[in-house]
Design a protein around this motif. Structure first.
Motif, PDB file in Angstrom:
ATOM      1  N   GLU A  48      71.050 -24.963  17.460  1.00  0.00           N
ATOM      2  CA  GLU A  48      71.081 -23.622  16.601  1.00  0.00           C
ATOM      3  C   GLU A  48      72.105 -23.359  15.527  1.00  0.00           C
ATOM      4  O   GLU A  48      73.060 -23.863  15.842  1.00  0.00           O
ATOM      5  CB  GLU A  48      70.877 -22.445  17.784  1.00  0.00           C
ATOM      6  CG  GLU A  48      70.686 -20.929  16.880  1.00  0.00           C
ATOM      7  CD  GLU A  48      70.661 -19.997  17.819  1.00  0.00           C
ATOM      8  OE1 GLU A  48      70.283 -18.783  17.353  1.00  0.00           O
ATOM      9  OE2 GLU A  48      70.896 -20.226  19.165  1.00  0.00           O
ATOM     10  N   THR A 135      68.703 -21.772   8.131  1.00  0.00           N
ATOM     11  CA  THR A 135      68.881 -21.534   9.667  1.00  0.00           C
ATOM     12  C   THR A 135      67.913 -22.492  10.413  1.00  0.00           C
ATOM     13  O   THR A 135      66.691 -22.553  10.043  1.00  0.00           O
ATOM     14  CB  THR A 135      68.743 -20.035  10.126  1.00  0.00           C
ATOM     15  OG1 THR A 135      67.442 -19.540   9.857  1.00  0.00           O
ATOM     16  CG2 THR A 135      69.335 -19.025   9.024  1.00  0.00           C
ATOM     17  N   SER A 137      66.867 -22.850  14.824  1.00  0.00           N
ATOM     18  CA  SER A 137      67.063 -22.278  16.269  1.00  0.00           C
ATOM     19  C   SER A 137      65.813 -23.327  17.041  1.00  0.00           C
ATOM     20  O   SER A 137      64.698 -22.702  16.896  1.00  0.00           O
ATOM     21  CB  SER A 137      66.734 -20.936  16.523  1.00  0.00           C
ATOM     22  OG  SER A 137      66.730 -20.476  17.903  1.00  0.00           O
ATOM     23  N   MET A 190      74.914 -19.799  15.372  1.00  0.00           N
ATOM     24  CA  MET A 190      73.601 -19.002  15.650  1.00  0.00           C
ATOM     25  C   MET A 190      72.731 -19.234  14.401  1.00  0.00           C
ATOM     26  O   MET A 190      73.375 -19.267  13.310  1.00  0.00           O
ATOM     27  CB  MET A 190      74.067 -17.661  16.044  1.00  0.00           C
ATOM     28  CG  MET A 190      74.644 -16.784  15.083  1.00  0.00           C
ATOM     29  SD  MET A 190      74.675 -15.136  15.142  1.00  0.00           S
ATOM     30  CE  MET A 190      72.951 -14.650  15.298  1.00  0.00           C
ATOM     31  N   ALA A 191      71.737 -18.682  14.438  1.00  0.00           N
ATOM     32  CA  ALA A 191      70.749 -18.693  13.297  1.00  0.00           C
ATOM     33  C   ALA A 191      70.836 -17.247  12.945  1.00  0.00           C
ATOM     34  O   ALA A 191      70.115 -16.194  13.478  1.00  0.00           O
ATOM     35  CB  ALA A 191      69.229 -19.043  14.022  1.00  0.00           C
TER      36      ALA A 191
END
Length: 259
Positions: A48, A135, A137, A190-191
């Motif tokens: 992620e 992004t 994840s 993190m996304a």
């Protein structure tokens, strides 16, 4: 019939000077693009994450293109894990359409990872500062511009493979051109939701793995990152290809007479 013979002309001093000038221009042209290389271990997570760029485009963004003509305005980033996957992001124009796309492929798995495209913003202009984010994840991957989600894809596979010895490339030092001025790069574990990146500033928080801000000229071809893992002994990124300082890190050669 035999082809007509070609008369060989000796190359005099004037011809040699012209040839040298052409080769010099060609060499400079091939070296126009610049990029920054960061070791991947500790600065990137495949499970992620988010890659953010604050940048100012310095080239035509909406050129008219002929049918089947392909033009790349500038590169954003690239990353590759041999025997697993590769990806590269760029602003593209084709068949009169303009888009930002993260081209992706998985080794040995057809359609395992497909391109993540998004229509290019319609109102960007050269010389204006903007924000781009990619992004991921798991299998969900998205693009956002200035805090607005613009496109995404749910892939068949997720990003995987060993990071040792691999590098995240910002820009593209192997290309012919990358006419952007970089102001900052941030990589997170993190996304980040698109709405949280509206009016985002290049600052570190608990999710930041890498933060590099280009508000000062680089020294000896290296950046001085504000946050970086250092697992590979790095204190910043290695700048490759043509570049100069222009209120940010310009990933192209300066105009004649500039320093």
């Amino acid at each position: 019939m035999n082809p007509p013979s070609r008369r060989q002309h000796p190359r005099g001093p004037a011809t040699l000077l012209i040839l040298a000038a052409v080769l010099s221009v060609a060499a400079a042209d091939l070296a126009r693009a610049g990029g920054i290389e960061y070791p991947a271990p500790g600065n990137l997570r495949l499970e992620e994450g988010t890659i953010e760029l604050w940048l100012t485009p310095m080239t035509e963004l909406y050129p008219a293109t002929k049918p089947k003509e392909y033009r790349r305005a500038f590169a954003l980033f690239g990353f590759r894990v041999p025997e697993h996957f590769s990806m590269s992001a760029a602003w593209l124009s084709k068949n009169g359409q303009h888009q930002v796309a993260v081209s992706m492929s998985a080794v040995g798995v057809q359609d395992g990872l497909l391109s993540v495209p998004a229509p290019a913003p319609r109102d960007w202009q050269p010389g204006q500062r903007h924000h781009v984010a990619f992004t991921w994840s798991g299998r969900d991957m998205k693009l956002a511009f200035d805090g607005r989600e613009a496109g995404g894809r749910k892939q068949q596979l997720w990003l995987s493979g060993p990071l040792a010895g691999r590098s995240l490339i910002i820009g593209d030092p192997d290309a012919r051109d990358c006419r952007i001025i970089l102001h900052a790069v941030r990589v997170s574990c993190m996304a980040r939701p698109a709405e949280t990146m509206k009016n985002a500033q290049p600052a570190a928080d608990i999710h930041t793995l890498l933060l590099d801000v280009f508000d000062q000229p680089a020294k000896a071809g290296r950046t001085n990152a504000r946050v970086i893992s250092g697992l590979s002994g790095e204190g910043g990124g290695v700048i490759k290809g043509a570049h100069h300082f222009a209120q940010g890190l310009a990933l192209f050669a300066p105009a004649k007479g500039e320093r």
